[in-house]
Design an enzyme around this catalytic site. Structure first.
Site, short mmCIF file in Angstrom:
data_model
loop_
_atom_site.label_atom_id
_atom_site.label_comp_id
_atom_site.label_asym_id
_atom_site.label_seq_id
_atom_site.Cartn_x
_atom_site.Cartn_y
_atom_site.Cartn_z
N CYS A 1 2.21 95.01 -77.17
CA CYS A 1 3.15 94.04 -76.59
C CYS A 1 4.54 94.63 -76.36
O CYS A 1 5.35 94.05 -75.65
CB CYS A 1 3.26 92.82 -77.48
SG CYS A 1 1.68 92.09 -77.84
N HIS B 1 9.44 88.58 -76.23
CA HIS B 1 7.98 88.58 -76.13
C HIS B 1 7.48 87.18 -76.50
O HIS B 1 7.95 86.58 -77.46
CB HIS B 1 7.40 89.64 -77.07
CG HIS B 1 5.91 89.61 -77.16
ND1 HIS B 1 5.12 89.53 -76.04
CD2 HIS B 1 5.07 89.63 -78.22
CE1 HIS B 1 3.84 89.51 -76.42
NE2 HIS B 1 3.79 89.57 -77.72
N ASN C 1 0.06 84.41 -75.19
CA ASN C 1 0.52 85.79 -75.40
C ASN C 1 -0.18 86.70 -74.39
O ASN C 1 -1.40 86.83 -74.42
CB ASN C 1 0.18 86.20 -76.84
CG ASN C 1 0.63 87.62 -77.17
OD1 ASN C 1 0.97 88.40 -76.29
ND2 ASN C 1 0.61 87.95 -78.45
N1 ACO Z 1 -7.45 75.94 -85.32
C1 ACO Z 1 -7.46 75.32 -86.52
N2 ACO Z 1 -7.28 75.95 -87.68
C2 ACO Z 1 -7.09 77.29 -87.63
C3 ACO Z 1 -7.07 77.99 -86.41
C4 ACO Z 1 -7.26 77.27 -85.22
N3 ACO Z 1 -7.27 77.85 -84.02
N4 ACO Z 1 -6.86 79.28 -86.67
C5 ACO Z 1 -6.73 79.40 -88.00
N5 ACO Z 1 -6.86 78.19 -88.59
C6 ACO Z 1 -6.80 77.86 -90.00
C7 ACO Z 1 -6.98 79.08 -90.84
O1 ACO Z 1 -8.35 79.35 -91.05
C8 ACO Z 1 -6.24 78.70 -92.12
O2 ACO Z 1 -7.12 77.95 -92.93
P1 ACO Z 1 -7.24 78.29 -94.50
O3 ACO Z 1 -5.85 78.08 -95.05
O4 ACO Z 1 -8.25 77.33 -94.94
O5 ACO Z 1 -7.66 79.74 -94.53
C9 ACO Z 1 -5.15 77.75 -91.65
O6 ACO Z 1 -5.52 77.35 -90.32
C10 ACO Z 1 -3.77 78.38 -91.64
O7 ACO Z 1 -3.87 79.69 -91.12
P2 ACO Z 1 -2.64 80.66 -91.07
O8 ACO Z 1 -3.11 81.99 -90.62
O9 ACO Z 1 -1.84 80.56 -92.30
O10 ACO Z 1 -1.78 79.97 -89.92
P3 ACO Z 1 -0.38 80.41 -89.42
O11 ACO Z 1 0.57 79.31 -89.59
O12 ACO Z 1 0.01 81.78 -89.94
O13 ACO Z 1 -0.64 80.57 -87.86
C11 ACO Z 1 -1.02 82.30 -86.25
C12 ACO Z 1 -1.60 81.48 -87.40
C13 ACO Z 1 -0.67 81.34 -85.13
C14 ACO Z 1 -2.06 83.29 -85.79
C15 ACO Z 1 0.25 83.01 -86.74
O14 ACO Z 1 -0.04 83.70 -87.92
C16 ACO Z 1 0.78 83.98 -85.73
O15 ACO Z 1 1.28 83.59 -84.69
N6 ACO Z 1 0.77 85.30 -86.04
C17 ACO Z 1 1.31 86.30 -85.19
C18 ACO Z 1 0.38 86.53 -84.05
C19 ACO Z 1 1.00 87.49 -83.10
O16 ACO Z 1 2.13 87.36 -82.71
N7 ACO Z 1 0.26 88.49 -82.70
C20 ACO Z 1 0.80 89.45 -81.85
C21 ACO Z 1 -0.28 89.99 -81.10
S1 ACO Z 1 0.44 90.99 -79.95
C22 ACO Z 1 -0.48 92.34 -79.54
O17 ACO Z 1 -0.06 93.43 -79.79
C23 ACO Z 1 -1.83 92.07 -78.87
#
Ligand code: ACO
Length: 328
Positions: free
Chosen positions: A115, A255, A285
């Protein structure tokens, strides 16, 4: 910065027509619109057709950027494509794009910094122009992330989309253009965000397919923590190198990974929301394409005026980060 002043001469963007909404994702995995919206800010994303590859998206964005810059294909002497979803391992997507555009004079290469790739691309291309080696460069971020996304994995499939953004850069009047770049990497976090199948470590085999190694793996929480820390500090470092302060920012172009990550950067920079471009709700994203798409939309909407101070900032797999302060 040393050498000739270099800046953005024109911007362009392209997103595929097909829309994938949160409601549609509810039919595919155990999730819901409320969870996705509150955790990420994403409502929908664009998905390329089976026939479209990253170079096709890149082409549309590039044609727009070249028209805006009043530059023809023959005027280009460098093409850089930042992507983690190249059309194929080689030739590079930049070479495929060079052929589509008919930019016969242009050197062409791909750049892989996830990214952060677009900012890395700008830093590279602008240095080559500032040094006098080249005059006009096309820098593109283009991604078809849908092609490496596992639509049975709710942790990742809600996040990603497809699209391309492009800029033409070249010499600008003194006092304008790029004022600083801040690039960084932390390879110790490489495991957090990866596609580990299909390369020389794990060549494609029945095993890599069975284990789904051709799809994005992401340790979301760890990446989130890193992103929150690095977005603000990279932007501040770019400002410091440019001899500017937070109060000088007219527009932040971050980003677009998650609205909560963007909001934490705004807090750290003491910026109101109206000084920030946000379109993560529409496109999700789009990795290397997200910053140039956001920039092109801001230009389209008349949000960027001559003399404005812009800060572009991103983070991604690698782990990597990049920021730039520039005067429009
Ligand atoms: N729908 C419902 N529940 C979900 C989903 C979903 N789509 N996805 C995960 N959950 C659940 C999880 O299983 C977890 O349940 P558990 O506590 O029983 O295990 C719960 O929701 C909370 O999960 P978290 O991972 O704590 O949720 P968080 O608030 O951290 O949000 C997210 C997750 C959105 C992925 C966040 O961590 C995030 O944005 N991370 C950064 C992602 C990012 O920017 N990536 C960059 C990629 S760029 C590149 O280089 C390609």
């Amino acid at each position: 910065m040393n050498g000739r002043p270099v800046g953005i001469l024109g911007t362009g963007k392209y997103v595929p027509d097909r829309v994938l909404t949160n409601e549609q994702l509810e039919q595919m995995v155990e999730t819901n619109d409320e969870w996705i919206t509150s955790r990420t800010g994403i409502k929908e994303r664009r998905i390329a057709s089976d026939a479209q590859a990253s170079s096709d998206l890149a082409y549309e964005a590039a044609v727009q950027a070249m028209a805006a810059a009043n530059v023809t294909a023959e005027d280009l002497d460098l093409i850089v494509v930042a992507t983690i979803t190249p059309d194929m391992a080689f030739p590079s997507t930049a070479c495929i794009l060079q052929e589509k555009l008919g930019a016969k004079q242009a050197a062409a290469f791909d750049l892989s910094a996830a990214c952060s790739g677009f900012i890395y691309g700008l830093a590279n291309a602008s240095s080559l122009i500032a040094s006098g080696l080249y005059r006009n460069a096309l820098v593109v971020g283009a991604e078809c992330l849908s092609k490496i996304t596992d639509y049975t994995d709710r942790n990742t499939c809600i996040l990603f989309g497809d699209g391309a953004g492009a800029v033409v850069i070249g010499e600008v009047p003194e006092g304008r253009g790029f004022r600083s770049f801040e690039l960084g990497a932390d390879g110790s976090g490489g495991e957090l965000l990866r596609v580990s199948g299909g390369g020389s470590r794990n060549p494609v085999s029945q095993h890599t397919i069975d284990e789904k190694l051709h799809y994005i793996y992401m340790a979301g929480r760890d990446v989130f923590k890193f992103a929150v820390r690095i977005m603000g500090s990279a932007a501040e470092e770019a400002l410091r190198k440019a001899g500017l302060g937070k109060e000088d920012i007219d527009l932040l172009v971050p980003h677009q990974a998650n609205i909560r990550i963007i909001q934490s950067a705004l807090e750290r920079l003491d910026l109101p929301e109206d000084k920030c471009v946000v379109n993560v709700n529409k496109y999700g994203n789009v990795s290397a394409a997200s910053i140039p798409i956001a920039l092109a939309e801001a230009v389209e909407e008349g949000r960027v005026q001559e003399g404005d101070v812009l800060v572009l900032v991103g983070f991604g797999g690698g782990l990597t980060w990049g920021a730039s302060a520039l005067v429009w």
